[in-house]
Design a protein around this motif. Sequence first.
Motif, PDB file in Angstrom:
ATOM      1  N   THR A 103       7.340   3.998   6.606  1.00  0.00           N
ATOM      2  CA  THR A 103       7.766   4.048   8.008  1.00  0.00           C
ATOM      3  C   THR A 103       9.201   4.528   8.036  1.00  0.00           C
ATOM      4  O   THR A 103      10.060   3.977   7.340  1.00  0.00           O
ATOM      5  CB  THR A 103       7.664   2.657   8.663  1.00  0.00           C
ATOM      6  N   THR A 115       4.507   7.139   8.907  1.00  0.00           N
ATOM      7  CA  THR A 115       4.812   7.050  10.332  1.00  0.00           C
ATOM      8  C   THR A 115       6.278   7.408  10.518  1.00  0.00           C
ATOM      9  O   THR A 115       7.145   6.809   9.888  1.00  0.00           O
ATOM     10  CB  THR A 115       4.569   5.622  10.864  1.00  0.00           C
ATOM     11  N   ARG A 118       4.801  13.004   3.075  1.00  0.00           N
ATOM     12  CA  ARG A 118       3.384  12.997   2.689  1.00  0.00           C
ATOM     13  C   ARG A 118       3.127  13.713   1.368  1.00  0.00           C
ATOM     14  O   ARG A 118       2.177  13.396   0.657  1.00  0.00           O
ATOM     15  CB  ARG A 118       2.524  13.646   3.772  1.00  0.00           C
ATOM     16  N   ASN A 130       0.789  -1.232   0.000  1.00  0.00           N
ATOM     17  CA  ASN A 130       0.000   0.000   0.000  1.00  0.00           C
ATOM     18  C   ASN A 130       0.826   1.290   0.000  1.00  0.00           C
ATOM     19  O   ASN A 130       0.274   2.376   0.127  1.00  0.00           O
ATOM     20  CB  ASN A 130      -0.945   0.009   1.199  1.00  0.00           C
ATOM     21  N   ASP A 148       2.630   2.505   2.245  1.00  0.00           N
ATOM     22  CA  ASP A 148       2.782   3.168   3.537  1.00  0.00           C
ATOM     23  C   ASP A 148       4.275   3.283   3.812  1.00  0.00           C
ATOM     24  O   ASP A 148       5.048   2.369   3.499  1.00  0.00           O
ATOM     25  CB  ASP A 148       2.116   2.367   4.663  1.00  0.00           C
ATOM     26  N   GLY A 155       1.280   6.263   0.853  1.00  0.00           N
ATOM     27  CA  GLY A 155       0.116   5.931   1.690  1.00  0.00           C
ATOM     28  C   GLY A 155       0.240   6.649   3.022  1.00  0.00           C
ATOM     29  O   GLY A 155       0.547   7.836   3.087  1.00  0.00           O
ATOM     30  N   GLU A 156       0.063   5.920   4.088  1.00  0.00           N
ATOM     31  CA  GLU A 156       0.220   6.490   5.433  1.00  0.00           C
ATOM     32  C   GLU A 156       1.702   6.697   5.729  1.00  0.00           C
ATOM     33  O   GLU A 156       2.549   5.945   5.238  1.00  0.00           O
ATOM     34  CB  GLU A 156      -0.397   5.567   6.486  1.00  0.00           C
TER      35      GLU A 156
END
Length: 113
Positions: free
Chosen positions: A54, A88, A79, A50, A52, A85-86
Amino acid sequence: MAVGKKKAAPAPEELRDQVIEAIKTVYDPEIPVNIFELGLIYKVDVNDANNDVTIEMTLTSPNCPAAQSMPSEVEMKTRELDGVGEVTVAVVWDPPWTQEHMSEAARLELGMM
């Protein structure tokens, strides 16, 4: 009538490279070298499923005056990339940062060679 095409998300490896390039635009306010070359970024992972992202990073010390702003700036710049995606961003203290984490280019820039 033409239908606009959505830009395809980059492959995870390509996206990881883009994230690193974005991180290289973040500077410690007290040191004229980007935080990637300073060795403050320990890990950049992109989830294959996805996209995302990290990121594990540290600071030069727990009392760093940029303790709030630098991780937020890393998150914001990540971002902004297409296909992410997300996001962190985790600040970690193990292993502690030392000058040995700096790249050769950073050491040269700071006159440490």
